[in-house]
Scaffold this motif. Sequence first.
Motif: not given
Length: 122
Positions: A56-68, A72-77
């Motif tokens: 449905w929505l494009y979620l970039p890898q940076e949003v799923v696994r933030p580099s900063f 954090l676990p992947p996708g928590i944001l």
Amino acid sequence: MGRDSWRARQHEIEREKKKRINPIWRGVGCLLMVILAMGGYLFSNWFIVQNDYYQWLYLPQEVVRPSFAPWLPPGILINLSVAVLFLIFTYLTISIVYAIAFPIKPGEYDLPTPRRERRRRP
């Protein structure tokens, strides 16, 4: 005599007691917020799974696994963002339904609804 009398003071105390809301409703509201937050988190988990399948929505890898924040676990944001949005919109819906079901009734000291004046044509 007037408003300084004992009877007037008792009348004011009774009126203030009527205005107060039962403290149990604070607990009910807090419990409602906790339940809505948990429901939002469960909805966000469902949303992420369905979004992976249907795209449905494009979620970039940076949003799923933030580099900063690599800890954090992947996708928590995304989970937290969707959960907060779900909480806000659900509470908004509940408030609107409650306002429609139980409208505010004007009291004895409230002004009446202002009347619209008709415009006179020149």
